[in-house]
Design an enzyme around this catalytic site. Structure first.
Site, short mmCIF file in Angstrom:
data_model
loop_
_atom_site.label_atom_id
_atom_site.label_comp_id
_atom_site.label_asym_id
_atom_site.label_seq_id
_atom_site.Cartn_x
_atom_site.Cartn_y
_atom_site.Cartn_z
N LYS A 170 28.69 -24.02 -18.76
CA LYS A 170 29.23 -23.72 -20.10
C LYS A 170 28.64 -22.40 -20.58
CE LYS A 170 28.11 -24.09 -24.17
NZ LYS A 170 28.56 -22.85 -24.83
N GLY A 221 18.37 -19.92 -23.05
CA GLY A 221 18.75 -19.64 -24.44
C GLY A 221 17.54 -19.77 -25.34
N SER A 222 17.76 -20.11 -26.59
CA SER A 222 16.66 -20.10 -27.57
C SER A 222 15.77 -21.33 -27.43
CB SER A 222 17.23 -20.02 -28.98
OG SER A 222 18.00 -21.17 -29.21
N THR A 223 14.57 -21.22 -27.93
CA THR A 223 13.62 -22.34 -27.87
C THR A 223 14.16 -23.53 -28.65
OG1 THR A 223 11.75 -20.86 -27.56
CG2 THR A 223 11.26 -23.02 -28.49
N THR A 225 17.25 -24.50 -29.24
CA THR A 225 18.29 -25.22 -28.48
C THR A 225 17.66 -25.93 -27.28
OG1 THR A 225 19.90 -23.54 -29.15
CG2 THR A 225 20.54 -25.00 -27.38
N GLY A 226 16.69 -25.30 -26.67
CA GLY A 226 15.97 -25.94 -25.54
C GLY A 226 15.34 -27.25 -25.97
N GLU A 243 14.70 -22.01 -19.61
CA GLU A 243 14.29 -20.60 -19.74
C GLU A 243 14.56 -20.21 -21.19
OE1 GLU A 243 12.79 -18.79 -17.63
OE2 GLU A 243 13.28 -19.50 -15.62
N CYS A 277 15.58 -11.39 -22.72
CA CYS A 277 14.56 -12.43 -22.91
C CYS A 277 13.18 -11.86 -22.64
CB CYS A 277 14.84 -13.63 -22.02
SG CYS A 277 15.12 -13.19 -20.31
N GLU A 375 10.61 -13.11 -32.64
CA GLU A 375 11.40 -12.45 -31.60
C GLU A 375 12.55 -11.68 -32.26
OE1 GLU A 375 13.88 -14.92 -29.08
OE2 GLU A 375 13.55 -13.61 -27.37
P1 NAD Z 1 21.27 -20.17 -28.08
O1 NAD Z 1 20.20 -21.18 -27.81
O2 NAD Z 1 21.77 -20.03 -29.46
O3 NAD Z 1 22.57 -20.50 -27.20
C1 NAD Z 1 22.49 -20.61 -25.80
C2 NAD Z 1 23.57 -21.57 -25.31
O4 NAD Z 1 23.30 -22.90 -25.77
C3 NAD Z 1 24.99 -21.25 -25.77
O5 NAD Z 1 25.85 -21.40 -24.66
C4 NAD Z 1 25.27 -22.31 -26.83
O6 NAD Z 1 26.62 -22.64 -26.96
C5 NAD Z 1 24.50 -23.48 -26.26
N1 NAD Z 1 24.13 -24.52 -27.23
C6 NAD Z 1 23.97 -24.40 -28.58
N2 NAD Z 1 23.59 -25.60 -29.11
C7 NAD Z 1 23.49 -26.47 -28.07
C8 NAD Z 1 23.10 -27.85 -27.96
N3 NAD Z 1 22.74 -28.56 -29.02
N4 NAD Z 1 23.07 -28.40 -26.74
C9 NAD Z 1 23.41 -27.70 -25.64
N5 NAD Z 1 23.81 -26.40 -25.68
C10 NAD Z 1 23.83 -25.79 -26.88
O7 NAD Z 1 20.71 -18.81 -27.50
P2 NAD Z 1 21.39 -17.35 -27.57
O8 NAD Z 1 21.31 -16.86 -28.98
O9 NAD Z 1 22.70 -17.37 -26.88
O10 NAD Z 1 20.38 -16.49 -26.66
C11 NAD Z 1 19.30 -15.79 -27.16
C12 NAD Z 1 18.00 -16.50 -26.83
O11 NAD Z 1 17.94 -16.79 -25.44
C13 NAD Z 1 16.76 -15.66 -27.12
O12 NAD Z 1 15.78 -16.46 -27.71
C14 NAD Z 1 16.30 -15.24 -25.72
O13 NAD Z 1 14.92 -14.93 -25.63
C15 NAD Z 1 16.67 -16.41 -24.91
N6 NAD Z 1 16.82 -16.05 -23.49
C16 NAD Z 1 15.89 -16.51 -22.60
C17 NAD Z 1 15.99 -16.14 -21.26
C18 NAD Z 1 14.98 -16.60 -20.24
O14 NAD Z 1 15.22 -16.42 -19.05
N7 NAD Z 1 13.87 -17.21 -20.63
C19 NAD Z 1 17.03 -15.31 -20.85
C20 NAD Z 1 17.95 -14.87 -21.79
C21 NAD Z 1 17.83 -15.26 -23.12
#
Ligand code: NAD
Length: 469
Positions: A170, A221-223, A225-226, A243, A277, A375
């Protein structure tokens, strides 16, 4: 699908349907992203489950051959992929941006195809034998962000497929066309059902995370959401690779040569216009070098053209979305009102289309200022002065995240001694963010856990299986 028009036609929703994606540099419509429902997701997971046993039955050599052919397919459509990525994500074609990202997709596939993963003989003596092998997990769910949409998808897809898993991915709702296009190109050569891209919003990501038919979830993605994903994955006890966000520190030691390192520091921070990131997000410079380092960085920043991605001269682009633009400008304004000195930038043109925020260097900023402590994920680098090594190591380690970090200096032994004290998954010396498909990458603390890349990355999308006799 080597032409841009053919690629877009293959993936976009029919006229009048889907969500219009706009170029963040111009506001022009790029295309219509299809939206998938939970029922579509169920169907995709069912297809992935069905395809998985045959894919797992293929040998490593056969699957590696598919990965190499997938890399060929990317190279055959490279320019069309880069154009779409540039239009939808905003990043320029040139510099370490769209063409670089597409090229990295092919390299990552080839590297994953080439890794050797032999069974490990753990015991072989008069007491008996024990062997450790790695077998497929099953169906891998992958969820990605918008900053490096193609490359991060490949980071999830390549090892998963190599290890005999099938993938349901996704993409971010901000960059679905880029990932759909990547999937369409890969699916020219992959067997049916092995890789499916299911575009939708956060709710669809949540449904994928909770899905009983998914065995492992790879999330970038973001912490926050993780954390939501971890909670939701508990019910099915899914395996996770997380990640997450970072706020990487870079430390310039007293023996560094500011002029010599300025360009490396600049790109460590401003790669992908800071939306990376593991970018350098807070720079700590020893007081003896502070003014020279600031000047050298300003000189580099002045030379870097920012503009519309498809214009060949540009190497910096817009922020990808309004929300990120607001975060960056809000943090810079907070630092300004706290008395920090804006060396360059900090003055976006509000009357032009596009989310352009100029490359901004902020000096004389305190370590606890929000521009340092949070960040920023954009083109604004705070430069903090330090006096004592213990103090700066405390600052570097003082946050809850720990993705990357870097140390800059001439004496390599000294730099390595400082690197050893930094709490981060990776510490680079005299470079920052230089990921390599052969070298494991992952975060500590709230930057997540699990490794990607290299043989370790293969193991993390597999199940360890011991046979003992
Ligand atoms: P985000 O967490 O907002 O979204 C990432 C993904 O998660 C999207 O596809 C979104 O639709 C999905 N999502 C949202 N809510 C969800 C849920 N409840 N359950 C499952 N999936 C859900 O992050 P973003 O704004 O797209 O990315 C930016 C962040 O990602 C920054 O904090 C950046 O540091 C981090 N990032 C980390 C790495 C790494 O390798 N560690 C790499 C790139 C980006």
């Amino acid at each position: 699908m080597s032409s841009y028009a053919a690629l877009l036609a293959a993936i976009q929703a029919p006229e009048g349907q889907g969500v219009q994606m706009r170029d963040p540099a111009t506001g022009a419509v790029v295309g219509r992203a299809p939206q998938r429902s939970e029922a579509d997701l169920d169907a995709a997971v069912a297809t992935a489950r069905q395809a998985q046993s045959e894919w797992a039955a293929a040998s490593h050599a056969e699957r590696s051959e598919y990965l190499n052919r997938a890399a060929d397919a990317i190279e055959g459509s490279a320019e069309a992929l880069a154009e779409l990525l540039s239009r939808e994500q905003g990043k320029p074609l040139n510099g370490p941006n769209a063409r670089f990202e597409v090229g990295a997709c092919a390299s990552w596939l080839r590297a994953n195809a080439a890794f050797e993963l032999e069974p490990e003989v753990l015991v072989d003596d008069e007491s008996g034998q024990a062997v450790l092998e790695y077998v497929p997990v099953g169906v891998v769910g992958a969820i990605g962000p918008w900053n490096w949409p193609m490359m991060i998808s490949i980071w999830q897809i390549a090892p998963s497929l190599r290890m005999g898993n099938t993938v349901v991915l996704k993409p971010s709702e901000y960059t679905p066309l880029s990932v759909l296009a990547l999937g369409a190109v890969l699916n020219q050569v992959l067997p049916a059902g092995v890789l499916q891209v299911v575009p939708g919003g956060g709710e669809l990501g949540a449904a994928l995370t909770a899905h009983a038919g998914v065995d492992k979830l790879m999330f970038t993605g973001s912490t926050s959401t993780g954390q939501a994903i971890m909670r939701s994955a508990a019910d099915t006890l899914k395996r996770l690779t997380l990640e997450l966000g970072g706020n990487d520190a870079g430390i310039v030691l007293p023996d560094a040569d500011p002029e010599a390192i300025a360009e490396g520091v600049f790109w460590g921070a401003f790669i992908n216009t800071g939306q990376t990131c593991a970018a350098l997000k807070r720079l700590y410079v020893h007081e003896s070098q502070y003014d020279q380092m600031c000047e050298a960085l300003v000189d580099v920043a002045k030379k870097m053209p920012m503009g519309v991605g498809l214009e060949e001269e540009n190497v910096l682009g817009p922020l990808q979305n309004r929300q990120q633009f607001d975060i960056v400008s809000g943090l810079v304004e907070e630092s300004r009102s706290a008395g920090a000195r804006i060396l360059i930038g900090g003055d976006p043109q509000q009357d032009q289309p596009g989310y352009f925020y100029p490359a901004t260097l902020v000096a004389d900023v305190d370590n606890d200022n929000p521009l340092v402590a949070q960040e920023q994920f954009g083109p604004a680098l705070p430069i903090v002065k330090y006096t004592a090594l213990d103090e700066v190591i405390g600052w570097a380690n003082g946050l809850e995240v720990g993705l990357g970090s870097s140390v800059w200096g001439t004496d390599l032994d000294e730099a390595r001694a400082v690197a050893a004290r930094l709490e981060a998954g990776t510490t680079w010396i005299n470079k920052h963010g230089a990921v390599d498909p052969r070298v494991p990458f992952g975060g500590v603390k709230k930057s997540g856990y699990g490794l990607e890349f290299g043989v370790e990355g293969l193991k993390s999308v597999a199940l360890p299986k011991v046979t003992s006799w």
